[in-house]
Design an enzyme around this catalytic site. Structure first.
Site, PDB file in Angstrom:
ATOM      1  N   ASN A 222       0.835  -0.483   0.043  1.00  0.00           N
ATOM      2  CA  ASN A 222       0.043  -0.133  -0.253  1.00  0.00           C
ATOM      3  C   ASN A 222       0.818   1.417  -0.169  1.00  0.00           C
ATOM      4  OD1 ASN A 222       1.237   0.582   2.879  1.00  0.00           O
ATOM      5  ND2 ASN A 222      -0.433  -1.386   3.261  1.00  0.00           N
ATOM      6  N   GLY A 285      -0.890   0.872  17.004  1.00  0.00           N
ATOM      7  CA  GLY A 285      -0.908   0.051  16.292  1.00  0.00           C
ATOM      8  C   GLY A 285      -1.220   1.055  14.952  1.00  0.00           C
ATOM      9  N   ALA A 287       1.088   0.963  11.635  1.00  0.00           N
ATOM     10  CA  ALA A 287       0.944   0.254  10.253  1.00  0.00           C
ATOM     11  C   ALA A 287      -0.370  -0.113   9.776  1.00  0.00           C
ATOM     12  CB  ALA A 287       2.199  -0.936  10.759  1.00  0.00           C
ATOM     13  N   ASP A 291      -4.772  -6.774   5.113  1.00  0.00           N
ATOM     14  CA  ASP A 291      -5.441  -7.704   6.298  1.00  0.00           C
ATOM     15  C   ASP A 291      -5.463  -9.068   5.393  1.00  0.00           C
ATOM     16  OD1 ASP A 291      -6.692  -5.336   7.433  1.00  0.00           O
ATOM     17  OD2 ASP A 291      -7.398  -5.373   5.195  1.00  0.00           O
ATOM     18  N   LYS A 301       9.456 -16.480 -10.248  1.00  0.00           N
ATOM     19  CA  LYS A 301       9.141 -15.638 -11.125  1.00  0.00           C
ATOM     20  C   LYS A 301       7.894 -16.372 -11.980  1.00  0.00           C
ATOM     21  CE  LYS A 301       8.960 -11.313 -13.900  1.00  0.00           C
ATOM     22  NZ  LYS A 301       9.734 -10.906 -14.811  1.00  0.00           N
ATOM     23  N   PRO A 319      -2.615 -12.277   9.921  1.00  0.00           N
ATOM     24  CA  PRO A 319      -3.198 -12.149  11.122  1.00  0.00           C
ATOM     25  C   PRO A 319      -3.476 -10.447  11.888  1.00  0.00           C
ATOM     26  CG  PRO A 319      -0.962 -12.479  11.462  1.00  0.00           C
ATOM     27  CD  PRO A 319      -1.493 -12.774  10.019  1.00  0.00           C
ATOM     28  N   LYS A 351     -14.473  -0.002  14.359  1.00  0.00           N
ATOM     29  CA  LYS A 351     -13.408  -0.647  14.542  1.00  0.00           C
ATOM     30  C   LYS A 351     -13.072  -0.773  16.041  1.00  0.00           C
ATOM     31  CE  LYS A 351      -8.505  -1.062  12.833  1.00  0.00           C
ATOM     32  NZ  LYS A 351      -7.353  -0.391  12.066  1.00  0.00           N
ATOM     33  N   LYS A 355     -12.062  -4.292  18.199  1.00  0.00           N
ATOM     34  CA  LYS A 355     -10.924  -4.598  18.610  1.00  0.00           C
ATOM     35  C   LYS A 355     -10.805  -4.497  19.777  1.00  0.00           C
ATOM     36  CE  LYS A 355      -9.196  -4.169  14.105  1.00  0.00           C
ATOM     37  NZ  LYS A 355      -9.191  -5.501  13.579  1.00  0.00           N
TER      38      LYS A 355
END
Length: 412
Positions: A222, A285, A287, A291, A301, A319, A351, A355
């Site tokens: 990303n 968290g 980062a 997912d 390749k 995870p 969320k 969580k």
């Protein structure tokens, strides 16, 4: 932070495009009650006018070593003795070289030799000039001489390139000045102790993207730069915390006083977090963790076949690092991030509940001027009892505000 009221600061501006940031720095210092006097080199005046600096500082600008009006009172010596702190911003490669080798043929170099006040340099130059062997040798000499070096940052440069060499933003320089003048901060630093809002706390945080391998060449990832997470690590360390930063692949300098653990994939990051979790007081968290990951990673390749128009890759769930930490017995205070492109606050609240964490920081990454790869951010901090909006600001300043918020949440 220490009060800057009635502090005496001499700002020396050398030649570089980053000189355009200095009026903003002077304005911020004046707002803090600092008395500011400005010295400009000949090169600096090619980028910004003395009249501008005179207007924002409220004092005449000095630019000539042999000014007849000033020399009647040995003006350069008077300036050198007047200052509590000398800040050279921007400090060009040439300025660093001249200072490192003891030149004294202009007002800038003479002042720096004739003062017993601390001198802080804020470098600004092209990335290749910064990394050049000569510049790094001069940097070493300046550090050996006791000069303070603030920066540089990494980021886009006026030349169109990207890398280390970008001058700190005015707010960041102001913060360094405040830290310098903080008697408590200085005393604790000299004693090797921590001071600040998070003194004695241990902070574990994640930053940057993850890379999920498809084959030895390709991966899923990303746009996260890691800048927000690194800014949080720096802010937490500045406030006295023992900080461990688990970083995905990103080209950023490790903040001072921070222990860095480099990882690549989400599984790597999960393992590193769990290995460092014991005894932590706070987990952040930040980062941008993938997912999902490819179910199978090709050993070689993957080659395109003749007449092939599509390819399917099966993905498997990674995870959930944040949930894993929050579910631990005796879990630390957990802070999550939610990077969204729509329904930002609603998704963040969902969320937060799912969580089982104490605080979530949400931002809209669809906006071009904030979020991924930007120097700025604007976020919403949501807990079970309150919602706070932090308007657009540098990621450094947002990080400082968030660390202050986390500190206050810990005490409630």
């Amino acid at each position: 932070m220490a009060s800057l009221i009635n502090r005496k600061l001499l700002l020396i501006i050398t030649g570089g495009i980053a000189a355009y940031k200095t009026p903003e720095l002077v304005r911020r210092l004046k707002d803090e009650g600092t008395e500011v006097r400005v010295v400009m080199t000949k090169g600096a005046k090619a980028f910004i006018t003395p009249l501008t600096l005179q207007a924002v500082s409220g004092n005449p600008v000095h630019d000539d070593l042999l000014d007849p009006a000033a020399e009647a009172a040995m003006g350069h010596i008077e300036l050198a003795r007047w200052a509590d702190l000398i800040v050279v911003a921007p400090a060009s490669a040439s300025a660093m070289a001249r200072l490192a080798h003891g030149f004294a043929d202009d007002l800038f170099t003479t002042l720096c030799l004739a003062t017993d006040a601390p001198v802080a340099l804020v470098p600004a130059m092209n990335r290749l000039m910064w990394s050049a062997a000569a510049t790094q040798r001069n940097l070493g000499l300046l550090q050996e001489d006791g000069k303070l070096i603030w920066g540089p940052n990494e980021g886009s440069q006026a030349c169109g390139e990207t890398g280390a060499g970008r001058m700190l933003e005015p707010q960041e320089i102001l913060q360094r000045i405040q830290e310098f003048f903080s008697a408590t901060y200085s005393l604790h630093q000299e004693a090797g102790e921590s001071a600040g809002l998070l003194a004695g706390k241990r902070v574990l945080l994640t930053a940057g993207p993850t890379r999920e391998a498809i084959d030895p060449v390709r991966y899923l990832s990303n746009h996260s730069s890691g800048k927000m997470g690194f800014a949080l690590a720096a802010a937490a360390a500045k406030e006295g915390a023992d900080v461990t930063l688990v970083a995905g692949p990103c080209e950023l300098t490790t903040p001072a006083g921070v222990t860095r653990v480099d990882v690549v994939s989400a599984q790597d990051m999960h393992s590193a977090v769990m290995a460092n979790l014991a005894g932590q007081d706070i987990f952040i968290g930040c980062a941008a963790v993938a997912d999902f990951r490819p179910m199978n990673i090709a050993e070689q390749k993957m080659k395109k076949q003749d007449n092939q128009n599509e390819m399917q890759i099966s993905l498997i769930k990674n995870p959930d690092i944040l949930a894993s930490v929050a579910q631990q017995e005796g879990a630390p205070f957990c802070v999550g991030f939610a990077a969204e492109t729509e329904n930002v606050e609603a998704y963040a609240r969902k969320k937060l509940a799912q969580k089982g964490i104490q605080l979530i920081i949400a931002n809209d990454v669809s906006q071009a001027d904030v979020g991924f790869n930007s120097e700025n951010n604007a976020v919403i901090a949501i807990s079970a009892s309150a919602t706070q909006h932090f308007t657009i600001n540098s990621k450094t300043e947002i990080a400082n505000q968030l660390i202050a918020l986390i500190s206050s949440e810990l005490k409630t």
